[in-house]
Design an enzyme around this catalytic site. Sequence first.
Site, PDB file in Angstrom:
ATOM      1  N   ASP A 116      16.951  81.101  58.373  1.00 26.05           N
ATOM      2  CA  ASP A 116      18.357  80.893  58.739  1.00 26.05           C
ATOM      3  C   ASP A 116      18.510  79.730  59.717  1.00 26.05           C
ATOM      4  O   ASP A 116      17.610  79.460  60.518  1.00 26.05           O
ATOM      5  CB  ASP A 116      18.913  82.186  59.354  1.00 26.05           C
ATOM      6  CG  ASP A 116      20.432  82.172  59.426  1.00 26.05           C
ATOM      7  OD1 ASP A 116      21.067  81.457  58.625  1.00 26.05           O
ATOM      8  OD2 ASP A 116      20.991  82.875  60.292  1.00 26.05           O
ATOM      9  N   HIS A 159      19.976  72.167  54.370  1.00 26.81           N
ATOM     10  CA  HIS A 159      19.245  72.910  53.332  1.00 26.81           C
ATOM     11  C   HIS A 159      18.078  72.073  52.808  1.00 26.81           C
ATOM     12  O   HIS A 159      16.994  72.586  52.554  1.00 26.81           O
ATOM     13  CB  HIS A 159      20.182  73.279  52.186  1.00 26.81           C
ATOM     14  CG  HIS A 159      21.259  74.251  52.587  1.00 26.81           C
ATOM     15  ND1 HIS A 159      20.981  75.414  53.271  1.00 26.81           N
ATOM     16  CD2 HIS A 159      22.605  74.238  52.416  1.00 26.81           C
ATOM     17  CE1 HIS A 159      22.113  76.075  53.495  1.00 26.81           C
ATOM     18  NE2 HIS A 159      23.115  75.381  52.993  1.00 26.81           N
ATOM     19  N   LEU A 207      -2.414  82.937  47.549  1.00 30.14           N
ATOM     20  CA  LEU A 207      -1.189  83.474  48.166  1.00 30.14           C
ATOM     21  C   LEU A 207      -0.180  83.921  47.100  1.00 30.14           C
ATOM     22  O   LEU A 207       0.056  83.204  46.129  1.00 30.14           O
ATOM     23  CB  LEU A 207      -0.553  82.365  49.027  1.00 30.14           C
ATOM     24  CG  LEU A 207       0.800  82.687  49.663  1.00 30.14           C
ATOM     25  CD1 LEU A 207       0.624  83.651  50.840  1.00 30.14           C
ATOM     26  CD2 LEU A 207       1.499  81.417  50.147  1.00 30.14           C
TER      27      LEU A 207
HETATM   28  C1  IPE Z   1      20.773  85.313  55.449  1.00 29.09           C
HETATM   29  O1  IPE Z   1      21.421  84.314  56.176  1.00 29.09           O
HETATM   30  C2  IPE Z   1      20.480  84.841  54.071  1.00 29.09           C
HETATM   31  C3  IPE Z   1      19.457  83.804  53.947  1.00 29.09           C
HETATM   32  C4  IPE Z   1      18.797  83.230  54.917  1.00 29.09           C
HETATM   33  C5  IPE Z   1      19.149  83.422  52.597  1.00 29.09           C
HETATM   34  P1  IPE Z   1      23.016  84.254  56.278  1.00 29.09           P
HETATM   35  O2  IPE Z   1      23.322  83.046  57.091  1.00 29.09           O
HETATM   36  O3  IPE Z   1      23.625  84.323  54.941  1.00 29.09           O
HETATM   37  O4  IPE Z   1      23.330  85.571  57.079  1.00 29.09           O
HETATM   38  P2  IPE Z   1      24.640  85.997  57.905  1.00 29.09           P
HETATM   39  O5  IPE Z   1      25.819  85.787  56.999  1.00 29.09           O
HETATM   40  O6  IPE Z   1      24.705  85.115  59.100  1.00 29.09           O
HETATM   41  O7  IPE Z   1      24.402  87.420  58.269  1.00 29.09           O
HETATM   42  C1  IPE Z   2      20.175  79.696  55.739  1.00 27.70           C
HETATM   43  O1  IPE Z   2      20.854  78.767  56.514  1.00 27.70           O
HETATM   44  C2  IPE Z   2      20.065  79.258  54.312  1.00 27.70           C
HETATM   45  C3  IPE Z   2      20.872  80.036  53.350  1.00 27.70           C
HETATM   46  C4  IPE Z   2      21.587  81.074  53.645  1.00 27.70           C
HETATM   47  C5  IPE Z   2      20.851  79.603  51.987  1.00 27.70           C
HETATM   48  P1  IPE Z   2      22.414  78.848  56.698  1.00 27.70           P
HETATM   49  O2  IPE Z   2      23.066  78.038  55.631  1.00 27.70           O
HETATM   50  O3  IPE Z   2      22.883  80.246  56.793  1.00 27.70           O
HETATM   51  O4  IPE Z   2      22.584  78.114  58.096  1.00 27.70           O
HETATM   52  P2  IPE Z   2      23.549  78.551  59.261  1.00 27.70           P
HETATM   53  O5  IPE Z   2      23.231  79.959  59.623  1.00 27.70           O
HETATM   54  O6  IPE Z   2      24.943  78.394  58.764  1.00 27.70           O
HETATM   55  O7  IPE Z   2      23.210  77.600  60.370  1.00 27.70           O
HETATM   56 MG    MG Z   3      23.107  81.530  58.335  1.00 22.65          MG
END
Ligand code: IPE
Ligand code: IPE
Ligand code: MG
Length: 257
Positions: free
Chosen positions: A26, A43, A137
């Site tokens: 995240d 990303h 792995l």
């Molecule tokens: C969780 O992150 C999903 C992934 C990392 C793929 P999110 O950014 O979607 O989670 P919330 O919405 O903050 O809980």
């Molecule tokens: C996690 O990073 C990746 C996915 C959920 C695909 P985020 O896109 O949630 O990044 P933040 O949390 O908004 O910074």
């Molecule tokens: Mg996020």
Amino acid sequence: MAASDSKETTLAGIGRVPRHVAIIMDGNGRWAQQRGQPRHLGHRAGVDSVRRTIEACVEHGIEFLTLFAFSSENWRRPRSEVDMLMELFMVALAREIRKLDKNDIRLRVIGDVSAFPEKLQKQIAEAEQRTADNSGLLLQIAANYGGRWDITQAARRLAEEAVAGRLDPKDIDEACFARMTSFGEVPDPDLFIRTGGELRISNFLLWHCAYSELYFTPTLWPDFDKAAFVEALREYARRERRFGQISEQLDDRAGLG
Ligand code: IPE
Ligand code: IPE
Ligand code: MG
């Protein structure tokens, strides 16, 4: 439940190494926004972190790595971001599969992939097939994955088996249930990492994290480098896993005293 830790190895400078690491990757969007860049560049930078983390797992003899790439709730993001993530998944898979295969890595995608574009589904199936016999792995990518989805689909499959007369409901125990989840025979994660600073599970592994050691770091996923990974391993090695027992019952190696 504690089956995985009996075969843990130890590494000089680190200590006990988890067999299975699961990560909520995240913080990509914030990483980009902090740089005045659009979220998609975060990303993209996240893919480099994935590569580094896979390398680190191989270097440290970790057997299983499960990465949360797209949650069942992420469909709720703006259409343009969802489309971009699908595209990135396809491009990254196409670019990396040869290297994964060469490094003896077995790829599995867990989650409801039936919702993905057909082209991506085909690409996933081919990548899984191509690496199916590898013995290094095991890399599990959780895509369109939700912990509740996984428990629900396991329950549905058990019900189908019972209705078909192939399973006596009396025989449904935790081990039997676990095998019906998307993990199959894969042991539960020993170490569960979330980057990006949020202190929640966000519907990732619910059944499987019952006794995982949880590690939360404010480091945003694109900044999560090998040193950050090793720091998580060190923290894991310092934890005492008791699985309900008391310290005095544990031997010095694992939680199975
Ligand atoms: C969780 O992150 C999903 C992934 C990392 C793929 P999110 O950014 O979607 O989670 P919330 O919405 O903050 O809980
Ligand atoms: C996690 O990073 C990746 C996915 C959920 C695909 P985020 O896109 O949630 O990044 P933040 O949390 O908004 O910074
Ligand atoms: Mg996020």
